[in-house]
Design a protein around this motif. Structure first.
Motif, short mmCIF file in Angstrom:
data_model
loop_
_atom_site.label_atom_id
_atom_site.label_comp_id
_atom_site.label_asym_id
_atom_site.label_seq_id
_atom_site.Cartn_x
_atom_site.Cartn_y
_atom_site.Cartn_z
N LEU A 9 0.83 -1.21 0.00
CA LEU A 9 0.00 0.00 0.00
C LEU A 9 0.87 1.26 0.00
CD1 LEU A 9 -2.82 1.22 0.05
CD2 LEU A 9 -2.79 1.02 2.55
N ILE A 10 1.96 1.22 0.73
CA ILE A 10 2.88 2.36 0.74
C ILE A 10 3.43 2.61 -0.65
CG2 ILE A 10 5.17 3.11 1.55
CD1 ILE A 10 4.44 1.79 4.27
N VAL A 11 3.79 1.53 -1.36
CA VAL A 11 4.30 1.69 -2.73
C VAL A 11 3.21 2.29 -3.62
CG1 VAL A 11 5.11 0.46 -4.79
CG2 VAL A 11 5.98 -0.18 -2.52
N CYS A 12 1.97 1.79 -3.50
CA CYS A 12 0.87 2.33 -4.31
C CYS A 12 0.63 3.81 -3.99
CB CYS A 12 -0.42 1.54 -4.07
SG CYS A 12 -0.42 -0.11 -4.80
N ASN A 13 0.65 4.15 -2.71
CA ASN A 13 0.43 5.54 -2.31
C ASN A 13 1.57 6.44 -2.80
OD1 ASN A 13 -1.98 4.94 -1.06
ND2 ASN A 13 -1.07 4.74 0.98
N ASP A 14 2.82 5.97 -2.65
CA ASP A 14 3.98 6.78 -3.07
C ASP A 14 3.97 7.03 -4.57
OD1 ASP A 14 4.82 6.90 -0.46
OD2 ASP A 14 6.43 5.42 -0.68
#
Length: 132
Positions: free
Chosen positions: A44-49
């Motif tokens: 999710l962090i990768v998607c958000n970033d």
């Protein structure tokens, strides 16, 4: 009567073994769920970033989705809203078993309300002796 003694003994032995296996499974499953949750947070962090709703990899596609869940913290007001707006479709279709049993015990002469059926069946409960 001896046959019943053996049946009860076998039943309790099987039940205890099932409980043991279930507990072992639940412990292992809890750990795996925790591991998956950590990985999900990283993805999710990768998607958000990257501001991406999906990212394709050679092993699979990560899809970021928004989950919505509605809950009520004031049932009296919500009940009034449902009745005022004739919006019973906002509720789930199921009968609250305990409340319905209580209602029926208070109104035994009226029988079942229209559209409601009852299913009754006998079952067996086996209890360990108190000394165990």
């Amino acid at each position: 009567m001896n046959n019943l003694e053996e049946l009860v003994k076998a039943y309790l032995t099987i039940r205890m073994e099932r409980e043991k296996i279930l507990n072992e499974y639940e412990e292992q499953d809890k750990k795996l769920k925790e591991d998956m949750a950590l990985i999900e947070q990283s993805m999710l962090i990768v998607c958000n970033d990257t501001n991406a709703d999906s990212i394709k990899t050679q092993h699979g596609t990560v899809i970021r989705k928004l989950n919505e869940r509605f809950y009520c913290n004031d049932w009296d007001n919500f009940r009034k809203f449902v009745l005022d707006n004739e919006a019973v479709e906002l509720l789930e279709r199921r009968i609250h078993q305990s409340n319905f049993k209580e209602f029926m015990s208070e109104h035994p002469q009226e029988g079942l309300p229209p559209g409601v059926n009852v299913m009754r069946e006998f079952g067996v409960v086996v209890r360990k002796p108190a000394s165990s």
